[in-house]
Design a protein around this motif. Structure first.
Motif, mmCIF file in Angstrom:
data_model
loop_
_atom_site.group_PDB
_atom_site.id
_atom_site.type_symbol
_atom_site.label_atom_id
_atom_site.label_comp_id
_atom_site.label_asym_id
_atom_site.label_seq_id
_atom_site.Cartn_x
_atom_site.Cartn_y
_atom_site.Cartn_z
ATOM 1 N N TRP A 82 0.887 -1.037 -0.020
ATOM 2 C CA TRP A 82 0.192 0.028 -0.014
ATOM 3 C C TRP A 82 1.028 1.128 0.066
ATOM 4 N N PHE A 83 1.921 1.321 0.742
ATOM 5 C CA PHE A 83 2.848 2.440 0.883
ATOM 6 C C PHE A 83 3.706 2.651 -0.238
ATOM 7 N N ALA A 84 4.148 1.302 -0.922
ATOM 8 C CA ALA A 84 4.848 1.634 -2.115
ATOM 9 C C ALA A 84 3.923 2.040 -3.176
ATOM 10 N N MET A 85 2.705 1.658 -3.379
ATOM 11 C CA MET A 85 1.892 2.129 -4.389
ATOM 12 C C MET A 85 1.483 3.709 -4.450
ATOM 13 N N PHE A 86 1.590 4.065 -2.986
ATOM 14 C CA PHE A 86 1.293 5.780 -2.979
ATOM 15 C C PHE A 86 2.433 6.405 -2.690
ATOM 16 N N ASP A 87 3.609 5.718 -2.282
ATOM 17 C CA ASP A 87 4.689 6.460 -2.193
ATOM 18 C C ASP A 87 4.726 7.339 -1.042
ATOM 19 N N VAL A 88 5.765 7.433 -0.056
ATOM 20 C CA VAL A 88 5.636 8.219 1.123
ATOM 21 C C VAL A 88 5.696 9.788 0.791
ATOM 22 N N GLY A 89 6.261 10.078 -0.331
ATOM 23 C CA GLY A 89 6.373 11.269 -1.069
ATOM 24 C C GLY A 89 5.047 11.918 -1.118
ATOM 25 N N VAL A 90 3.936 11.221 -1.554
ATOM 26 C CA VAL A 90 2.794 11.769 -1.458
ATOM 27 C C VAL A 90 2.142 12.152 -0.305
ATOM 28 N N PHE A 91 2.510 11.602 0.806
ATOM 29 C CA PHE A 91 2.217 11.953 2.141
ATOM 30 C C PHE A 91 2.863 13.095 2.726
ATOM 31 N N VAL A 92 4.040 13.118 2.271
ATOM 32 C CA VAL A 92 4.770 14.200 2.654
ATOM 33 C C VAL A 92 4.146 15.589 1.939
ATOM 34 N N ASP A 93 3.923 15.300 0.688
ATOM 35 C CA ASP A 93 3.288 16.696 -0.270
ATOM 36 C C ASP A 93 2.061 17.001 0.418
ATOM 37 N N ALA A 94 1.006 16.128 0.819
ATOM 38 C CA ALA A 94 -0.515 16.473 1.424
ATOM 39 C C ALA A 94 -0.054 17.143 2.759
ATOM 40 N N LEU A 95 0.746 16.830 3.588
ATOM 41 C CA LEU A 95 1.195 17.449 4.785
ATOM 42 C C LEU A 95 1.662 18.748 4.615
ATOM 43 N N LEU A 96 2.444 18.985 3.733
ATOM 44 C CA LEU A 96 3.129 20.422 2.976
ATOM 45 C C LEU A 96 1.829 21.157 2.722
ATOM 46 N N ILE A 97 1.025 20.566 1.675
ATOM 47 C CA ILE A 97 -0.240 21.476 1.141
ATOM 48 C C ILE A 97 -1.016 21.921 2.420
ATOM 49 N N THR A 98 -0.999 21.073 3.374
ATOM 50 C CA THR A 98 -2.108 21.451 4.488
ATOM 51 C C THR A 98 -1.589 22.569 5.280
ATOM 52 N N GLY A 99 -0.217 22.462 5.383
ATOM 53 C CA GLY A 99 0.429 23.391 6.392
ATOM 54 C C GLY A 99 0.308 24.686 5.392
ATOM 55 N N ALA A 100 0.445 24.847 4.074
ATOM 56 C CA ALA A 100 0.577 26.039 3.341
ATOM 57 C C ALA A 100 -0.944 26.336 3.575
ATOM 58 N N ILE A 101 -1.916 25.722 3.586
ATOM 59 C CA ILE A 101 -3.219 26.173 3.305
ATOM 60 C C ILE A 101 -3.276 26.881 4.827
ATOM 61 N N LEU A 102 -3.214 26.260 5.899
ATOM 62 C CA LEU A 102 -3.294 26.747 7.101
ATOM 63 C C LEU A 102 -2.548 28.056 7.402
ATOM 64 N N ALA A 103 -1.180 28.353 6.729
ATOM 65 C CA ALA A 103 -0.541 29.369 6.976
ATOM 66 C C ALA A 103 -1.158 30.508 6.074
ATOM 67 N N THR A 104 -1.960 30.230 5.150
ATOM 68 C CA THR A 104 -2.266 31.461 4.269
ATOM 69 C C THR A 104 -3.722 31.756 4.897
ATOM 70 N N ASN A 105 -4.656 30.866 5.022
ATOM 71 C CA ASN A 105 -5.754 31.304 5.404
ATOM 72 C C ASN A 105 -5.932 31.520 6.882
ATOM 73 N N GLY A 106 -4.859 31.101 7.699
ATOM 74 C CA GLY A 106 -4.739 31.348 8.997
ATOM 75 C C GLY A 106 -5.790 30.268 9.722
ATOM 76 N N LEU A 107 -5.781 30.326 11.170
ATOM 77 C CA LEU A 107 -6.582 29.420 11.803
ATOM 78 C C LEU A 107 -8.103 30.355 11.986
ATOM 79 N N ARG A 108 -8.264 31.602 11.502
ATOM 80 C CA ARG A 108 -9.398 32.187 11.472
ATOM 81 C C ARG A 108 -10.664 31.542 10.835
ATOM 82 N N ALA A 109 -9.960 30.876 9.400
ATOM 83 C CA ALA A 109 -11.006 30.434 8.648
ATOM 84 C C ALA A 109 -11.551 29.098 9.284
ATOM 85 N N ILE A 110 -10.691 28.165 10.186
ATOM 86 C CA ILE A 110 -11.054 26.871 10.454
ATOM 87 C C ILE A 110 -11.855 27.193 11.618
ATOM 88 N N ARG A 111 -11.599 28.288 12.637
ATOM 89 C CA ARG A 111 -12.364 28.553 13.606
ATOM 90 C C ARG A 111 -13.777 29.184 13.000
#
Length: 166
Positions: A82-111
């Motif tokens: 399963w991890f070879a199919m999705f590759d760990v880089g995909v998960f790292v990219d998803a975490l980085l994208i989530t961090g970037a979205i949180l950084a741009t929108n801030g926690l105000r949007a989530i709140r």
């Protein structure tokens, strides 16, 4: 019992004693250079993933003893595929994208979104409660005629009879 260590010793002697021969170059290529190339492809994420798998295996063996070993042996191949199919880089990219979205929108949007959901639910519940308190009006009954006035709309259907061909 000494066959495998003896064979490996002979291979190492051939690699060091005759590195310029065809056999020495072939053994060196497949037993030294190729594994080194593959080990160079392992990144931090994969190393952390394999370390996490080792910790999970250790914990399962400690907690469940022989059953833990069986459980991990059943779990490991599917997890690695399963991890070879999705590759760990995909998960790292998803975490980085989530961090970037949180950084741009801030926690105000989530709140704001987190506080909007309970408000929407309470408004929905209030509307349903208001509907339940309304007086029930009698519905207008349809006449027994169809749109073309040929007769009753739906005739009484005959009872369904089940039968078996067996």
């Amino acid at each position: 019992m000494l066959l495998i260590p003896g064979l490996m010793t002979a291979v190492v002697i051939v690699i060091f004693a005759s590195p310029d021969t065809g056999i020495g170059r072939g053994l060196n290529r497949w037993l030294v250079e190729e594994p080194a190339r593959r080990l160079n492809r392992i990144h931090r994420g994969k190393a952390a993933f394999y370390a996490l798998l080792a910790v999970i295996a250790f914990v399962l063996v400690l907690l469940f003893e022989a059953d833990g070993m069986r459980l991990f042996s059943f779990l490991l191949p599917d997890t690695l595929v399963w991890f070879a199919m999705f590759d760990v880089g995909v998960f790292v990219d998803a975490l980085l994208i989530t961090g970037a979205i949180l950084a741009t929108n801030g926690l105000r949007a989530i709140r704001a979104q987190a506080t909007a959901v309970p408000r929407q639910v309470s408004a929905l519940l209030r509307r349903r409660a208001a509907r339940a308190r309304r007086p029930i009006r009698p519905s207008s009954r349809p006449t027994g005629k169809t749109a073309d006035d040929d007769g009753p709309g739906w005739a009484v259907q005959p009872a369904y009879r089940a039968f078996s061909m067996a």
